[in-house]
Design an enzyme around this catalytic site. Sequence first.
Site, PDB file in Angstrom:
ATOM      1  N   GLU A  45      31.847   6.075  13.652  1.00  8.87           N
ATOM      2  CA  GLU A  45      31.253   4.901  13.011  1.00  8.87           C
ATOM      3  C   GLU A  45      31.770   4.724  11.581  1.00  8.87           C
ATOM      4  O   GLU A  45      31.862   5.679  10.822  1.00  8.87           O
ATOM      5  CB  GLU A  45      29.728   5.036  12.990  1.00  8.87           C
ATOM      6  CG  GLU A  45      29.020   3.811  12.415  1.00  8.87           C
ATOM      7  CD  GLU A  45      27.520   3.998  12.311  1.00  8.87           C
ATOM      8  OE1 GLU A  45      26.803   2.972  12.214  1.00  8.87           O
ATOM      9  OE2 GLU A  45      27.048   5.149  12.316  1.00  8.87           O
ATOM     10  N   LYS A 118      26.057  -3.911  16.152  1.00 12.90           N
ATOM     11  CA  LYS A 118      24.988  -2.918  16.244  1.00 12.90           C
ATOM     12  C   LYS A 118      23.621  -3.609  16.284  1.00 12.90           C
ATOM     13  O   LYS A 118      23.285  -4.400  15.402  1.00 12.90           O
ATOM     14  CB  LYS A 118      25.080  -1.978  15.043  1.00 12.90           C
ATOM     15  CG  LYS A 118      24.135  -0.795  15.062  1.00 12.90           C
ATOM     16  CD  LYS A 118      24.475   0.136  13.899  1.00 12.90           C
ATOM     17  CE  LYS A 118      23.600   1.370  13.848  1.00 12.90           C
ATOM     18  NZ  LYS A 118      24.008   2.290  12.764  1.00 12.90           N
ATOM     19  N   CYS A 155      25.806   4.255  17.002  1.00 16.11           N
ATOM     20  CA  CYS A 155      24.941   5.194  16.302  1.00 16.11           C
ATOM     21  C   CYS A 155      23.452   5.031  16.633  1.00 16.11           C
ATOM     22  O   CYS A 155      23.016   5.477  17.676  1.00 16.11           O
ATOM     23  CB  CYS A 155      25.181   5.131  14.800  1.00 16.11           C
ATOM     24  SG  CYS A 155      24.588   6.611  13.913  1.00 16.11           S
TER      25      CYS A 155
END
Length: 306
Positions: A45, A118, A155
């Site tokens: 990431e 995300k 993540c």
Amino acid sequence: MHNKIIKTGIIQQHNTDNIAGNRERLSEKIELLAQQGAGLVVLQELHDSLYFCQTENTSTFDLATEIPGNITDFYSDIARRNHIVLVTSLFERRLAGLYHNTAVVFEKDGNIAGTYRKMHIPDDPGYYEKFYFAPGDTGFEPIHTSIGTLGVMVCWDQWYPEGARIMALKGAELLIYPTAIGYDANDTAEEQQRQREAWITIQRSHAVANGLPVVSVNRVGFEPHPDNHSEGILFWGNSFVAGPQGEFLYQCSNEKEEIAVVDISISRSEEVRRWWPYLRDRRIDAYPDILQRCADKNSRKSDKNR
């Protein structure tokens, strides 16, 4: 049954404040992985820079890039030259004042195969991502590539079974999580171990529950707090690849940079799902409460009155 194998390269890297240097090292490692036969390479990431979300600073928005833009051109060229599918993680400038934490997947010819913004954005001490990133609006849509259908998330998304399940239901052949997570220096060794093992366990559970391989690539090494307001973050590495029963196919160390090529059998997912048909036995008629913020009687009445 034809045994479909995806040779997957992973890069666990320690970053510095030299962005050009970070990119150059990634480029060299990608080339090495391609030489070892990788057809897919996954990066960690926000791999270009230090993890800047330890603090809130408006000047940090200058790091963001438009997609497509100069930075995507850089990674597009790498994918094309090495003839690989490449999963990157970039700080996206969508509009003035609107930014995302975005995974960009490049095809072997360098074209962008797809993007994922995300969805779950944390706001914890040392991880002030809500200051920088708007929640994603791409949904949980697998990205179709020449080597397979990729369920790419980022993540904090890895803690949520809903995203993994939706990707699986939409045909993802493997789940991929570029990651940046580490220890608080004030935590005890026992607490650090509990957090690290929880992180590994939740992702292996996505593999088991969905009968899919999981690729999780974390950064590694210490990164100081930019303003010295804390003791910084020691990223715990432990990047890994798990098979569809949660079995480890490969696991990196917790303190060293590392690259590896891992053979992932996509055909094995079909076999495992025949043995453990979780998708067949889902009681979709009994799950409406999953769409509530809190599934008690009062919250359901409140939601109906909106």
